[in-house]
Structures are given as structure tokens and as C-alpha cells.
Design an enzyme around this catalytic site. Structure first.
Site, PDB file in Angstrom:
ATOM      1  N   TYR A  38      30.967  23.711  31.586  1.00 43.11           N
ATOM      2  CA  TYR A  38      32.331  24.253  31.526  1.00 43.11           C
ATOM      3  C   TYR A  38      32.681  24.640  30.077  1.00 43.11           C
ATOM      4  O   TYR A  38      33.474  25.541  29.844  1.00 43.11           O
ATOM      5  CB  TYR A  38      33.335  23.258  32.107  1.00 43.11           C
ATOM      6  CG  TYR A  38      34.645  23.890  32.527  1.00 43.11           C
ATOM      7  CD1 TYR A  38      34.681  24.916  33.466  1.00 43.11           C
ATOM      8  CD2 TYR A  38      35.855  23.469  31.980  1.00 43.11           C
ATOM      9  CE1 TYR A  38      35.876  25.499  33.851  1.00 43.11           C
ATOM     10  CE2 TYR A  38      37.055  24.033  32.362  1.00 43.11           C
ATOM     11  CZ  TYR A  38      37.066  25.057  33.294  1.00 43.11           C
ATOM     12  OH  TYR A  38      38.253  25.629  33.671  1.00 43.11           O
ATOM     13  N   LYS A  43      41.163  24.828  28.460  1.00 40.78           N
ATOM     14  CA  LYS A  43      42.078  24.137  29.385  1.00 40.78           C
ATOM     15  C   LYS A  43      42.834  23.008  28.689  1.00 40.78           C
ATOM     16  O   LYS A  43      43.990  22.738  29.012  1.00 40.78           O
ATOM     17  CB  LYS A  43      41.324  23.611  30.611  1.00 40.78           C
ATOM     18  CG  LYS A  43      40.828  24.712  31.574  1.00 40.78           C
ATOM     19  CD  LYS A  43      41.937  25.590  32.129  1.00 40.78           C
ATOM     20  CE  LYS A  43      41.435  26.485  33.264  1.00 40.78           C
ATOM     21  NZ  LYS A  43      42.447  27.495  33.653  1.00 40.78           N
TER      22      LYS A  43
HETATM   23  P1  NAD Z   1      39.941  33.933  40.739  1.00 36.95           P
HETATM   24  O1  NAD Z   1      38.755  34.653  40.211  1.00 36.95           O
HETATM   25  O2  NAD Z   1      40.359  34.232  42.104  1.00 36.95           O
HETATM   26  O3  NAD Z   1      41.175  34.111  39.760  1.00 36.95           O
HETATM   27  C1  NAD Z   1      41.050  34.308  38.366  1.00 36.95           C
HETATM   28  C2  NAD Z   1      41.955  35.460  38.030  1.00 36.95           C
HETATM   29  O4  NAD Z   1      42.009  35.716  36.619  1.00 36.95           O
HETATM   30  C3  NAD Z   1      41.494  36.761  38.706  1.00 36.95           C
HETATM   31  O5  NAD Z   1      42.506  37.271  39.517  1.00 36.95           O
HETATM   32  C4  NAD Z   1      41.247  37.684  37.503  1.00 36.95           C
HETATM   33  O6  NAD Z   1      41.551  39.024  37.793  1.00 36.95           O
HETATM   34  C5  NAD Z   1      42.202  37.092  36.504  1.00 36.95           C
HETATM   35  N1  NAD Z   1      41.935  37.577  35.142  1.00 36.95           N
HETATM   36  C6  NAD Z   1      40.833  37.382  34.379  1.00 36.95           C
HETATM   37  N2  NAD Z   1      40.943  38.055  33.230  1.00 36.95           N
HETATM   38  C7  NAD Z   1      42.155  38.686  33.254  1.00 36.95           C
HETATM   39  C8  NAD Z   1      42.844  39.548  32.365  1.00 36.95           C
HETATM   40  N3  NAD Z   1      42.320  39.916  31.175  1.00 36.95           N
HETATM   41  N4  NAD Z   1      44.071  40.020  32.735  1.00 36.95           N
HETATM   42  C9  NAD Z   1      44.614  39.673  33.920  1.00 36.95           C
HETATM   43  N5  NAD Z   1      44.006  38.855  34.796  1.00 36.95           N
HETATM   44  C10 NAD Z   1      42.791  38.380  34.470  1.00 36.95           C
HETATM   45  O7  NAD Z   1      39.582  32.374  40.582  1.00 36.95           O
HETATM   46  P2  NAD Z   1      40.474  31.054  40.752  1.00 36.95           P
HETATM   47  O8  NAD Z   1      39.490  29.961  40.864  1.00 36.95           O
HETATM   48  O9  NAD Z   1      41.478  31.254  41.798  1.00 36.95           O
HETATM   49  O10 NAD Z   1      41.190  30.917  39.326  1.00 36.95           O
HETATM   50  C11 NAD Z   1      42.592  30.823  39.151  1.00 36.95           C
HETATM   51  C12 NAD Z   1      42.932  29.735  38.136  1.00 36.95           C
HETATM   52  O11 NAD Z   1      42.587  28.476  38.700  1.00 36.95           O
HETATM   53  C13 NAD Z   1      42.177  29.829  36.818  1.00 36.95           C
HETATM   54  O12 NAD Z   1      43.034  29.479  35.761  1.00 36.95           O
HETATM   55  C14 NAD Z   1      41.103  28.785  36.967  1.00 36.95           C
HETATM   56  O13 NAD Z   1      40.681  28.299  35.725  1.00 36.95           O
HETATM   57  C15 NAD Z   1      41.872  27.751  37.731  1.00 36.95           C
HETATM   58  N6  NAD Z   1      41.070  26.720  38.409  1.00 36.95           N
HETATM   59  C16 NAD Z   1      40.054  27.070  39.258  1.00 36.95           C
HETATM   60  C17 NAD Z   1      39.316  26.084  39.909  1.00 36.95           C
HETATM   61  C18 NAD Z   1      38.170  26.433  40.826  1.00 36.95           C
HETATM   62  O14 NAD Z   1      37.306  25.587  41.050  1.00 36.95           O
HETATM   63  N7  NAD Z   1      38.135  27.620  41.406  1.00 36.95           N
HETATM   64  C19 NAD Z   1      39.622  24.727  39.681  1.00 36.95           C
HETATM   65  C20 NAD Z   1      40.673  24.407  38.817  1.00 36.95           C
HETATM   66  C21 NAD Z   1      41.387  25.408  38.188  1.00 36.95           C
HETATM   67  O1  0WE Z   2      38.192  27.643  35.510  1.00 31.59           O
HETATM   68  C1  0WE Z   2      37.241  27.828  36.252  1.00 31.59           C
HETATM   69  C2  0WE Z   2      36.437  29.099  36.164  1.00 31.59           C
HETATM   70  C3  0WE Z   2      36.724  29.863  34.914  1.00 31.59           C
HETATM   71  C4  0WE Z   2      35.845  31.041  34.615  1.00 31.59           C
HETATM   72  C5  0WE Z   2      34.813  31.490  35.424  1.00 31.59           C
HETATM   73  C6  0WE Z   2      34.067  32.612  35.057  1.00 31.59           C
HETATM   74  C7  0WE Z   2      32.893  33.107  35.855  1.00 31.59           C
HETATM   75  C8  0WE Z   2      32.652  34.577  35.645  1.00 31.59           C
HETATM   76  C9  0WE Z   2      36.092  31.698  33.450  1.00 31.59           C
HETATM   77  N1  0WE Z   2      35.372  32.784  33.069  1.00 31.59           N
HETATM   78  C10 0WE Z   2      34.391  33.249  33.849  1.00 31.59           C
HETATM   79  N2  0WE Z   2      33.690  34.349  33.426  1.00 31.59           N
HETATM   80  C11 0WE Z   2      32.801  34.996  34.225  1.00 31.59           C
HETATM   81  O2  0WE Z   2      32.167  35.985  33.783  1.00 31.59           O
HETATM   82  N3  0WE Z   2      36.904  26.845  37.155  1.00 31.59           N
HETATM   83  C12 0WE Z   2      37.623  25.588  37.108  1.00 31.59           C
HETATM   84  C13 0WE Z   2      35.791  26.958  38.104  1.00 31.59           C
HETATM   85  C14 0WE Z   2      34.579  26.390  37.436  1.00 31.59           C
HETATM   86  O3  0WE Z   2      33.866  27.122  36.556  1.00 31.59           O
HETATM   87  C15 0WE Z   2      32.870  26.303  36.065  1.00 31.59           C
HETATM   88  C16 0WE Z   2      32.949  25.044  36.664  1.00 31.59           C
HETATM   89  C17 0WE Z   2      34.060  25.084  37.549  1.00 31.59           C
HETATM   90  C18 0WE Z   2      34.593  23.982  38.375  1.00 31.59           C
HETATM   91  C19 0WE Z   2      31.869  26.567  35.125  1.00 31.59           C
HETATM   92  C20 0WE Z   2      30.951  25.581  34.799  1.00 31.59           C
HETATM   93  C21 0WE Z   2      31.038  24.320  35.376  1.00 31.59           C
HETATM   94  C22 0WE Z   2      32.039  24.045  36.323  1.00 31.59           C
END
Ligand code: NAD
Ligand code: 0WE
Length: 268
Positions: free
Chosen positions: A159, A166
Site C-alpha cells: 500500500y 491516507k
Molecule cells: P474507484 O476506482 O471506484 O474510485 C476511485 C475514484 O477516484 C474513481 O472514480 C476515479 O475516477 C477517481 N479519481 C482518481 N483520480 C482522479 C482525479 N485526478 N480527479 C478526479 N477523480 C479521480 O475505487 P474505490 O475503491 O471505490 O475508491 C474510492 C475511495 O475509497 C478511495 O479513496 C479509496 O482509497 C477508498 N478505499 C477503497 C477501498 C477498497 O478496498 N476498494 C478500501 C478503503 C478505502
Molecule cells: O485506496 C485503495 C486503492 C488506491 C489506489 C489504487 C490504484 C490502482 C491503479 C490508488 N492508485 C491506484 N493507481 C492505479 O494505477 N485501496 C484501499 C484499495 C487497495 O489498494 C491496495 C491495497 C488495497 C486494499 C494496494 C496495495 C495493497 C492493498
């Protein structure tokens, strides 16, 4: 008498819907279900084609592009919102981005550019949005919500820079809560458990992460977008009227656990 949780007559602006698996979409659906008028901002033209039909399905008429790396685009977006709705009650920040190459192997190899990119998109964007939201939330008991992850608190393999981002996001959330509290605006974060979304796809061994989470959390399962949506609804509603500066874990309890003792195999 009105139910405590109705969002009728309120508006929410949501950043971060990429597709129907996005956490932000889970939140949008719950806010809509509670009677809230919901609008969307998305990252690029390619995503607009995906977001528009989702927005339409919950009668949303505000769907506008905005790259959160650009202050001018953020200001323009809030200007468009002001023109259409005049005010704002709820702001959802569900945006994160780091260079894919910085989400593998080691943290110490992160270069200055990768560090800045992750902090800019994933952290500063919340500050910029909050600043634009303040005048629209005046006198309305507004609520701002961002999405965090356990990697802010403990080292999660791969991560890396996102964990550092974060941590900074959670700290920014607290400073914003302090600044905006006197104006009646609450600022909180949900720390969600791992969910298979676009941002999680292509992350090496994400499936085994989900399996690990499933067997280690007190509830013995993973979290869904809908469950994050329900907690978001609580935090953005009057039910949470005295809750601000808080990180609510919506992770089936994973974060409270230590590692299992050596005589208790993890597989059980
Ligand atoms: P997702 O890919 O559906 O959403 C991420 C969003 O960020 C996308 O809509 C993307 O378009 C947007 N984004 C990235 N760069 C951008 C930019 N320059 N301008 C505008 N928008 C931009 O994935 P998600 O998992 O739903 O992520 C949403 C939030 O939840 C993130 O902050 C992520 O860190 C957090 N999160 C995700 C998880 C997981 O496991 N999926 C767990 C905890 C927290
Ligand atoms: O916040 C996230 C994902 C954030 C994220 C993911 C990507 C993948 C594609 C940010 N930037 C990028 N850039 C890309 O090009 N999560 C909480 C989901 C997540 O991501 C991980 C996790 C978990 C959970 C990455 C490594 C280890 C665990």
C-alpha cells in the site's frame, strides 16, 4: 413527525464514481434512498459514459467532469453546482490515486514525483473541495465525508505511499473538522475494509487479501459497497449530529484484531 434519517430537501455532491462497483456509488444509492438529491463529478470523458446511466437511474441531473488535480476545474465545478442548486448539504470525497509502480515492492523507492502525485490527488483534493463547499454549506449543518483505509494506521504490504497519503488524509480531515465546526459543518472519514473495485483491480494478490480479511475479521466476512453506503448515510444524516473529526471503521472489525497466536492456525 419526520423520521430522524430523512434527507428530503437535501443535496449531495459526490466525487469518485467510476462504475457500479465504486464505493461512491454505494454511498450515492443510500443517500438517494433516504430522499437526497444527488449529483456527480467524475474524472475523465471515458468515465462520463459509465457514470451518466448510473446517475440517470437515481434521477440525478448533475453529472460533470472534474480532474481534482486542477484547482480551476474544482472551482468551476462548485460554480456549476451553485448555479443549479444554490446550496450544498453533503460532500462525498471518494477519490485516490498513486502511480501503479509505487503500489508494489517497497515504499523507500518512491520518488518525489510519485509522492507528490499521491498526496495531491488523494489528500489535497479534500482540502480544495472543502474550501469550495464552505460558502455553499453556510447555515445548513453541512457534512463532509472522505474514504480512508487501514494502511493509514499500520503497514499494509504494497500500500506504500497510499498509506502515507491516507494518514495525511485522516489528519487533514481532523484539521478541517476543527476549522469548520464553528460553522456547523462536520467532517468525518470512513475507513473501509478491502472491496473489489476498479482502484483495487490490478493490485497483486488482492484476492488473497480479501480471503485473509474474511478469515481474520470478527464478522468472518468482507465488507460491501452497500454497507459503506449505510454508514455514510448515518454520518451524513442528523443521526450523527454530534460526530465530527471521527474515523469510523467499516471493516467487519478487522482493525481491532492482533495477529493470531502461533498455536491457532490462520486457516481455521
Ligand atoms: P474507484 O476506482 O471506484 O474510485 C476511485 C475514484 O477516484 C474513481 O472514480 C476515479 O475516477 C477517481 N479519481 C482518481 N483520480 C482522479 C482525479 N485526478 N480527479 C478526479 N477523480 C479521480 O475505487 P474505490 O475503491 O471505490 O475508491 C474510492 C475511495 O475509497 C478511495 O479513496 C479509496 O482509497 C477508498 N478505499 C477503497 C477501498 C477498497 O478496498 N476498494 C478500501 C478503503 C478505502
Ligand atoms: O485506496 C485503495 C486503492 C488506491 C489506489 C489504487 C490504484 C490502482 C491503479 C490508488 N492508485 C491506484 N493507481 C492505479 O494505477 N485501496 C484501499 C484499495 C487497495 O489498494 C491496495 C491495497 C488495497 C486494499 C494496494 C496495495 C495493497 C492493498
Amino acid at each position: 413527525m419526520e423520521p430522524l434519517l430523512s434527507l428530503k430537501g437535501k443535496t449531495a455532491l459526490i466525487f469518485g464514481v467510476a462504475n457500479d462497483r465504486s464505493i461512491a456509488w454505494g454511498i450515492a444509492q443510500e443517500l438517494h434512498r433516504a430522499g437526497c438529491t444527488v449529483g456527480f463529478s467524475y474524472a475523465g470523458e471515458a468515465l462520463g459514459k459509465r457514470v451518466a446511466p448510473l446517475a440517470q437511474s437515481i434521477n440525478s441531473t448533475f453529472v460533470e467532469p472534474c480532474d481534482v488535480a486542477d484547482d480551476a476545474q474544482i472551482e468551476r465545478l462548485f460554480g456549476q453546482w451553485k448555479e443549479k442548486f444554490g446550496s450544498l448539504d453533503i460532500l462525498i470525497h471518494a477519490v485516490a490515486f498513486a502511480d501503479r509502480n509505487d503500489l508494489k515492492d517497497f515504499f523507500y523507492t518512491t520518488n518525489r514525483q510519485g509522492f507528490h502525485l499521491a498526496m495531491d490527488i488523494s489528500v489535497y483534493s479534500l482540502v480544495a473541495m472543502a474550501r469550495c463547499a464552505v460558502p455553499l454549506m453556510e447555515g445548513r449543518n453541512g457534512s463532509i465525508l472522505t474514504l480512508s483505509y487501514y494502511g493509514a494506521e499500520k503497514v499494509v504490504k504494497r500500500y506504500n505511499i497510499m498509506g502515507v497519503a491516507k494518514s495525511a488524509l485522516e489528519a487533514s480531515m481532523r484539521y478541517l473538522a476543527s476549522d469548520l465546526g464553528p460553522m456547523g459543518i462536520r467532517v468525518n472519514a470512513i475507513s473501509a475494509g478491502p472491496i473489489k473495485t476498479l482502484a483495487a483491480s490490478g493490485i497483486g494478490e488482492f484476492r488473497s487479501m480479501l480471503k485473509h480479511h474474511e478469515k481474520s475479521s470478527p464478522l468472518r466476512r468482507n465488507v460491501s459497497q452497500e454497507e459503506v453506503g449505510k454508514s455514510a448515510l448515518y454520518l451524513c444524516s442528523d443521526l450523527a449530529s454530534a460526530v465530527t473529526g471521527e474515523v469510523v471503521h467499516v471493516d467487519c472489525g478487522y482493525n481491532i484484531m492482533s495477529t493470531p497466536p502461533p498455536n491457532e492456525p490462520e486457516g481455521e
